[in-house]
Write a protein that holds these residues in place. Sequence first.
Motif, PDB file in Angstrom:
ATOM      1  N   TRP A 196       4.596 -63.178 -32.781  1.00 49.80           N
ATOM      2  CA  TRP A 196       5.144 -62.404 -33.900  1.00 49.80           C
ATOM      3  C   TRP A 196       4.154 -61.330 -34.374  1.00 49.80           C
ATOM      4  O   TRP A 196       4.559 -60.274 -34.818  1.00 49.80           O
ATOM      5  CB  TRP A 196       5.554 -63.336 -35.040  1.00 49.80           C
ATOM      6  CG  TRP A 196       6.923 -63.881 -34.774  1.00 49.80           C
ATOM      7  CD1 TRP A 196       7.254 -64.828 -33.877  1.00 49.80           C
ATOM      8  CD2 TRP A 196       8.140 -63.443 -35.368  1.00 49.80           C
ATOM      9  NE1 TRP A 196       8.611 -65.043 -33.862  1.00 49.80           N
ATOM     10  CE2 TRP A 196       9.174 -64.194 -34.784  1.00 49.80           C
ATOM     11  CE3 TRP A 196       8.463 -62.479 -36.334  1.00 49.80           C
ATOM     12  CZ2 TRP A 196      10.516 -64.036 -35.140  1.00 49.80           C
ATOM     13  CZ3 TRP A 196       9.798 -62.330 -36.695  1.00 49.80           C
ATOM     14  CH2 TRP A 196      10.808 -63.097 -36.088  1.00 49.80           C
ATOM     15  N   GLN A 197       2.902 -61.674 -34.283  1.00 45.24           N
ATOM     16  CA  GLN A 197       1.901 -60.701 -34.699  1.00 45.24           C
ATOM     17  C   GLN A 197       2.022 -59.439 -33.851  1.00 45.24           C
ATOM     18  O   GLN A 197       2.063 -58.316 -34.355  1.00 45.24           O
ATOM     19  CB  GLN A 197       0.502 -61.333 -34.558  1.00 45.24           C
ATOM     20  CG  GLN A 197      -0.514 -60.833 -35.561  1.00 45.24           C
ATOM     21  CD  GLN A 197      -1.269 -59.656 -35.021  1.00 45.24           C
ATOM     22  OE1 GLN A 197      -1.420 -59.528 -33.802  1.00 45.24           O
ATOM     23  NE2 GLN A 197      -1.711 -58.781 -35.911  1.00 45.24           N
ATOM     24  N   ILE A 198       2.150 -59.655 -32.527  1.00 44.98           N
ATOM     25  CA  ILE A 198       2.276 -58.513 -31.618  1.00 44.98           C
ATOM     26  C   ILE A 198       3.625 -57.823 -31.816  1.00 44.98           C
ATOM     27  O   ILE A 198       3.726 -56.606 -31.876  1.00 44.98           O
ATOM     28  CB  ILE A 198       2.116 -58.994 -30.160  1.00 44.98           C
ATOM     29  CG1 ILE A 198       0.700 -59.540 -29.969  1.00 44.98           C
ATOM     30  CG2 ILE A 198       2.399 -57.865 -29.178  1.00 44.98           C
ATOM     31  CD1 ILE A 198       0.501 -60.304 -28.686  1.00 44.98           C
TER      32      ILE A 198
ATOM     33  N   GLY B 179       2.985 -52.028 -35.449  1.00 46.76           N
ATOM     34  CA  GLY B 179       3.646 -50.727 -35.462  1.00 46.76           C
ATOM     35  C   GLY B 179       3.410 -49.932 -34.190  1.00 46.76           C
ATOM     36  O   GLY B 179       4.235 -49.110 -33.788  1.00 46.76           O
ATOM     37  N   ASP B 180       2.267 -50.178 -33.530  1.00 46.98           N
ATOM     38  CA  ASP B 180       1.970 -49.342 -32.379  1.00 46.98           C
ATOM     39  C   ASP B 180       2.580 -49.855 -31.080  1.00 46.98           C
ATOM     40  O   ASP B 180       3.157 -49.115 -30.303  1.00 46.98           O
ATOM     41  CB  ASP B 180       0.448 -49.164 -32.225  1.00 46.98           C
ATOM     42  CG  ASP B 180      -0.291 -50.492 -32.331  1.00 46.98           C
ATOM     43  OD1 ASP B 180       0.382 -51.515 -32.630  1.00 46.98           O
ATOM     44  OD2 ASP B 180      -1.513 -50.524 -32.100  1.00 46.98           O
ATOM     45  N   ILE B 181       2.472 -51.193 -30.854  1.00 51.00           N
ATOM     46  CA  ILE B 181       2.979 -51.700 -29.571  1.00 51.00           C
ATOM     47  C   ILE B 181       4.122 -52.706 -29.717  1.00 51.00           C
ATOM     48  O   ILE B 181       4.806 -53.005 -28.760  1.00 51.00           O
ATOM     49  CB  ILE B 181       1.850 -52.335 -28.738  1.00 51.00           C
ATOM     50  CG1 ILE B 181       1.148 -53.407 -29.566  1.00 51.00           C
ATOM     51  CG2 ILE B 181       0.872 -51.287 -28.225  1.00 51.00           C
ATOM     52  CD1 ILE B 181       0.236 -54.291 -28.761  1.00 51.00           C
ATOM     53  N   GLY B 182       4.324 -53.255 -30.934  1.00 46.81           N
ATOM     54  CA  GLY B 182       5.343 -54.296 -31.117  1.00 46.81           C
ATOM     55  C   GLY B 182       6.738 -53.707 -31.144  1.00 46.81           C
ATOM     56  O   GLY B 182       6.965 -52.661 -31.746  1.00 46.81           O
TER      57      GLY B 182
ATOM     58  N   LEU C 109      11.272 -50.346 -36.098  1.00 51.36           N
ATOM     59  CA  LEU C 109      11.538 -50.098 -37.517  1.00 51.36           C
ATOM     60  C   LEU C 109      10.917 -48.781 -37.962  1.00 51.36           C
ATOM     61  O   LEU C 109      11.518 -48.026 -38.723  1.00 51.36           O
ATOM     62  CB  LEU C 109      11.000 -51.257 -38.361  1.00 51.36           C
ATOM     63  CG  LEU C 109      11.816 -52.549 -38.278  1.00 51.36           C
ATOM     64  CD1 LEU C 109      11.094 -53.685 -38.984  1.00 51.36           C
ATOM     65  CD2 LEU C 109      13.205 -52.350 -38.881  1.00 51.36           C
ATOM     66  N   ARG C 110       9.703 -48.547 -37.457  1.00 51.80           N
ATOM     67  CA  ARG C 110       9.035 -47.302 -37.838  1.00 51.80           C
ATOM     68  C   ARG C 110       9.844 -46.107 -37.344  1.00 51.80           C
ATOM     69  O   ARG C 110      10.053 -45.133 -38.051  1.00 51.80           O
ATOM     70  CB  ARG C 110       7.628 -47.268 -37.260  1.00 51.80           C
ATOM     71  CG  ARG C 110       6.875 -45.998 -37.630  1.00 51.80           C
ATOM     72  CD  ARG C 110       5.436 -46.121 -37.268  1.00 51.80           C
ATOM     73  NE  ARG C 110       4.752 -47.124 -38.065  1.00 51.80           N
ATOM     74  CZ  ARG C 110       3.470 -47.451 -37.888  1.00 51.80           C
ATOM     75  NH1 ARG C 110       2.777 -46.879 -36.940  1.00 51.80           N
ATOM     76  NH2 ARG C 110       2.894 -48.351 -38.649  1.00 51.80           N
ATOM     77  N   GLU C 111      10.347 -46.199 -36.101  1.00 53.05           N
ATOM     78  CA  GLU C 111      11.148 -45.109 -35.541  1.00 53.05           C
ATOM     79  C   GLU C 111      12.393 -44.871 -36.374  1.00 53.05           C
ATOM     80  O   GLU C 111      12.903 -43.770 -36.457  1.00 53.05           O
ATOM     81  CB  GLU C 111      11.549 -45.426 -34.090  1.00 53.05           C
ATOM     82  CG  GLU C 111      10.413 -45.285 -33.093  1.00 53.05           C
ATOM     83  CD  GLU C 111       9.850 -43.870 -33.064  1.00 53.05           C
ATOM     84  OE1 GLU C 111      10.602 -42.945 -32.683  1.00 53.05           O
ATOM     85  OE2 GLU C 111       8.664 -43.682 -33.438  1.00 53.05           O
TER      86      GLU C 111
ATOM     87  N   TYR D 256       7.449 -50.063 -42.541  1.00 55.54           N
ATOM     88  CA  TYR D 256       7.269 -51.508 -42.389  1.00 55.54           C
ATOM     89  C   TYR D 256       5.834 -51.789 -41.960  1.00 55.54           C
ATOM     90  O   TYR D 256       5.350 -51.254 -40.961  1.00 55.54           O
ATOM     91  CB  TYR D 256       8.250 -52.020 -41.338  1.00 55.54           C
ATOM     92  CG  TYR D 256       8.028 -53.447 -40.902  1.00 55.54           C
ATOM     93  CD1 TYR D 256       8.505 -54.504 -41.680  1.00 55.54           C
ATOM     94  CD2 TYR D 256       7.356 -53.736 -39.720  1.00 55.54           C
ATOM     95  CE1 TYR D 256       8.304 -55.808 -41.275  1.00 55.54           C
ATOM     96  CE2 TYR D 256       7.156 -55.039 -39.315  1.00 55.54           C
ATOM     97  CZ  TYR D 256       7.639 -56.071 -40.103  1.00 55.54           C
ATOM     98  OH  TYR D 256       7.453 -57.371 -39.704  1.00 55.54           O
ATOM     99  N   ASN D 257       5.120 -52.622 -42.759  1.00 56.58           N
ATOM    100  CA  ASN D 257       3.745 -52.943 -42.404  1.00 56.58           C
ATOM    101  C   ASN D 257       3.348 -54.256 -43.056  1.00 56.58           C
ATOM    102  O   ASN D 257       3.232 -54.352 -44.270  1.00 56.58           O
ATOM    103  CB  ASN D 257       2.813 -51.839 -42.871  1.00 56.58           C
ATOM    104  CG  ASN D 257       1.423 -52.032 -42.301  1.00 56.58           C
ATOM    105  OD1 ASN D 257       1.016 -53.161 -42.010  1.00 56.58           O
ATOM    106  ND2 ASN D 257       0.697 -50.940 -42.143  1.00 56.58           N
ATOM    107  N   ILE D 258       3.155 -55.260 -42.247  1.00 49.81           N
ATOM    108  CA  ILE D 258       2.897 -56.575 -42.841  1.00 49.81           C
ATOM    109  C   ILE D 258       1.467 -56.723 -43.334  1.00 49.81           C
ATOM    110  O   ILE D 258       1.147 -57.656 -44.059  1.00 49.81           O
ATOM    111  CB  ILE D 258       3.223 -57.730 -41.866  1.00 49.81           C
ATOM    112  CG1 ILE D 258       2.365 -57.658 -40.610  1.00 49.81           C
ATOM    113  CG2 ILE D 258       4.675 -57.782 -41.527  1.00 49.81           C
ATOM    114  CD1 ILE D 258       2.403 -58.939 -39.804  1.00 49.81           C
ATOM    115  N   THR D 259       0.598 -55.863 -42.925  1.00 48.82           N
ATOM    116  CA  THR D 259      -0.771 -56.017 -43.402  1.00 48.82           C
ATOM    117  C   THR D 259      -0.981 -55.285 -44.726  1.00 48.82           C
ATOM    118  O   THR D 259      -1.986 -55.493 -45.392  1.00 48.82           O
ATOM    119  CB  THR D 259      -1.780 -55.477 -42.382  1.00 48.82           C
ATOM    120  OG1 THR D 259      -1.399 -54.144 -42.036  1.00 48.82           O
ATOM    121  CG2 THR D 259      -1.826 -56.343 -41.149  1.00 48.82           C
ATOM    122  N   ARG D 260      -0.023 -54.453 -45.099  1.00 48.07           N
ATOM    123  CA  ARG D 260      -0.193 -53.734 -46.373  1.00 48.07           C
ATOM    124  C   ARG D 260       0.852 -54.135 -47.400  1.00 48.07           C
ATOM    125  O   ARG D 260       0.565 -54.309 -48.557  1.00 48.07           O
ATOM    126  CB  ARG D 260      -0.091 -52.232 -46.134  1.00 48.07           C
ATOM    127  CG  ARG D 260      -1.276 -51.715 -45.347  1.00 48.07           C
ATOM    128  CD  ARG D 260      -1.644 -50.325 -45.759  1.00 48.07           C
ATOM    129  NE  ARG D 260      -2.438 -49.768 -44.683  1.00 48.07           N
ATOM    130  CZ  ARG D 260      -1.941 -48.942 -43.783  1.00 48.07           C
ATOM    131  NH1 ARG D 260      -0.704 -48.516 -43.873  1.00 48.07           N
ATOM    132  NH2 ARG D 260      -2.711 -48.496 -42.817  1.00 48.07           N
TER     133      ARG D 260
END
Lengths: 366, 366, 295
Positions: C121-123, C127-130, C136-138, C143-147
Amino acid sequence: MSLHLQNIDHVVGGQSHISGVNLELEPGSFNVLLGRTLAGKTTLMRLMAGLEQPTRGRIFMDGKDVTGVSVRKRNVSMVYQQFINYPSMTVRDNIASPLKLANTPQQEIDRRVGSIAEMLHIEHLLDRYPQELSGGQQQRTAMGRALVKDADLILFDEPLVNLDYKLREELRDELRELFKARNCIAVYATTEPNEALALGGNTAVLHEGKLLQYGPTEQVYREPNGRHSAEMFSEPPINIVPGKLTATEITFDQSLHFPCDPGLQRLTPGDYDFGVRASHITLKPQSADDLELPVLVDVAEISGSETFLHVRHERFPLVLHLAGIHEFHVNDAINVYFPTHQLYAFDKQGSTVHIPSSAQGSVAHG
Amino acid sequence: MAEITLKGLAHSYSKTPSSHSDYAIRQMDHVWHQGGAYALLGPSGCGKSTLLNIISGLLEPSEGDVLFDGHRVNELPPEERNIAQVFQFPVIYDTMTVYDNLAFPLRNMNTPEYKVDPKVREIADILDLTPLLSRKAKTPTADEKQKVSMGRGLVRVDVSAILFDEPLTVIEPQLKWKLRRKLKEIHERFNITMIYVTHDQLEASTFADKIAVMYDGQVVQFGTPRELFEKPAHTFVGYFIGSPGMNFLSVSHQAGKVMFGELPLPVNEAVSRSVAAAGSSNIKLGIRPEFITVSNSPEPNSVPIEVVNLQDLGTYSLLSFTLNGQLFKARLPEGHAPVGDAAHAVFSDQHIALYVDEYLVEIGHE
Amino acid sequence: MNNKVLNNRAWLLVLPMLVLVAFSAIIPLMTVVNYSVQDVLGPNARFFTGTEWFHSILNDSALRDAFVRQILFSLTILAIQVPLGIGIALIMPKRGWQASAVLILITLPLLIPWNVVGSIWQIFTRGDIGLMGYGLRELGINYNITRNSGDAWATSIGMDVWHWTPLVAMLCYSGLRSIPEAYYQAARIDRASKWAIFRYIQLPKLTNVLVIAVLLRFMHSFMIYAEHFVLTGGGPGSSTTFLSQSLATMAIGQQDLGPSAAFSIIYFLVILLVSWVFYTTIMHMQKDKNPHGGA
């Protein structure tokens, strides 16, 4: 081998399941344990097998105290209501399993499995698996497993109850034959009086954990020692009518009284329960002094060649057991004939105080 | 209200049936008349449950038609057939009260509550369920539950047939006859076609006015309990009805005599003529155990027999004997004189039935 | 007499079990109890502190927040997983190869080790490779789980639902399979609607398995650690820090043996309490089911 239960009590969680049972079974005898559901039949069998320990009392086999001896050391086998076989083994291996555990030589195993299978008519099924068999064949396999090892005591816990009645008839007959040649004690639990009669041998009547009566089956049937025993051991149950006995008469109520049998005259006058067998009440008078009773039909249960007629008189219900087929509608008004000479009498404590002479006669002959 | 007709009906669970044995039900025509009390009787695996499911619409027949009042209903699902069914194990909605259970089918049809209430109370009254109405349906005993499932069929005014699938299996033996009485009462009160499936001859003949006996996917006889006993139309009926069932002798006609193996049978002219005219190699004579009389000395038309054993069954005795190596049963009345090892039997002529290729052939008795 | 002797000997048979339990449960537990009432400064320097650690733990606002988050998390996943599990069980094929195939597919998430689930799930959410994060970003969703703590929460719950709903579904599936065919047939004959069949037949017959499912999932979610630690590390901030993680941080990260022992005991008591509540509920329900059970 003989089996002796001495003063057995069995209490579980404060509830008494078996109380004060004394029973001596002869070597080579066939014994029926007769009683309703929850009468204690299964518990008593488990005590005999050593699967349970009695709370009080002792159990002797051949005079040796085996009360604390475990089931593994008692050489007993048991057949249950459910058809219990090893599902992953063929019929042959199922039957052979007790012999294999006893390290019997293979030749001997083959010989005995063969002869048992032949007796039980499953010799053509030996290489099948239990789940491929019908209920009757599965139960035959389970019986084969119980019979193949020369057990001293074989226990049957209502083995036929889950089978069609035609199969039951056949297996019952075969079972009786199987035990003729054996010297072990067989104990067979059933709720059905007719099954006990068909099996013969001895019968022990069990009621609420107590042994009511034990003796040759016919004798227990004809000469019950009490009201419970008589009710338990007849299908349909014996009719019980409360009444009053005077010096010369029996009175059911003001309008229903008749001269009593000479045999009854020796009893102290007072209140008694009178018992009459369902097969002794008839639709046509059998003798001049039969009592004519107007009744309403509850239901006529027809079983192939006989009829069980449930009727109610305004004071008591009655059941008639008639040969042949008799069709009635609910609430039909008819007359039935009550035999005044074939009455059992029970005192208010439930003990038998009079047995009709006809019943005594039959036992002497039999 | 419905008359149920089965026309050219057959059913196979296999998609491409090729032989007789692929069919659970073989080609049959049958009519169940409006308002009749019928039973479908047979051993397990005879196809009776398949037939019941075809009538109720749970199963679509592979051949032929099911007609309700002349309308073809083959494809109609059960909910559109106006039938009710009572199953072997009581089906109740156990989170609902008994009242809500009975009201359930009505509410499913959006019946207004003011119509639901009197109907539910009427049916509860008939079935003696009134005191239980406000109870949760999981609390009653098995017989009460079974009455609740029956009640759900009876509340519907549009129900034209009720089907019973071994409904008394889970009922205590002592309570069975009361429920049988209730069933009869309900049938006599409501003008509803009822079909009762069972493997038990007592259940069938007690409930039904007419019984269809099924064997191997076919109805082999459709008749009253009396006809099944007195005139079994097929050897299977003779065997299945009555305890014990009919005795059969395979016979042939040689040199003017009816031969049972090497033994000439002393039968009358009519029987002898019918056997001679049969024109088949499969000829059997059938005689019920009730119609064999046994004595210790030869009588006119008696055959010598070897007695195997005599079982005292209380109300009667059952004599097993061999004749020409085959086992037979005779039913002797209570109090019959004792029988020695070698005795003589008479087969009552007017009760001998002739079966050619397993089916009954009338004998012209004079 | 005979009976007495037999009974006493029987006690000896329990002894090995007793020793085993002592080693596996009682002794470690007692060690924890021992630590919870002492301040351990070094191998030979310990002071008796009484209930002080318990007081401070109960008054620690960070832990209380973790507890509230924990409860909230457990209730949320139950509210999603139970209906979803029932729903999946209801639409699963009943027989044939389809049934086996679906069963295997559904069981797959249960077979994956917990920390691997976290890594997946982390991968997945990066945002870059998942796939999901990138997707979602596209779509223009920030969406950003670290922020974003909301995103972290939603993803934590999504992961737990993905991982554990199959268990609920399988329990319900087995419960549904055990309903005799006659019930459905009777209901059809009674003209019951699909909803009525569910409400009056399937749901009542499922209550037993549902109680087990809820109990298992509730206790389980109280103990989650690996997946979430790998996925969010408890962040951002402490927004997804649940009880087990607080404890681990305290005991292993900070070596606060005394407070973490007290915390463990409270944790243990909470789980015990919850289990007890469930146990009595189940027992109560079963007593309700067969009033003649004693006969």
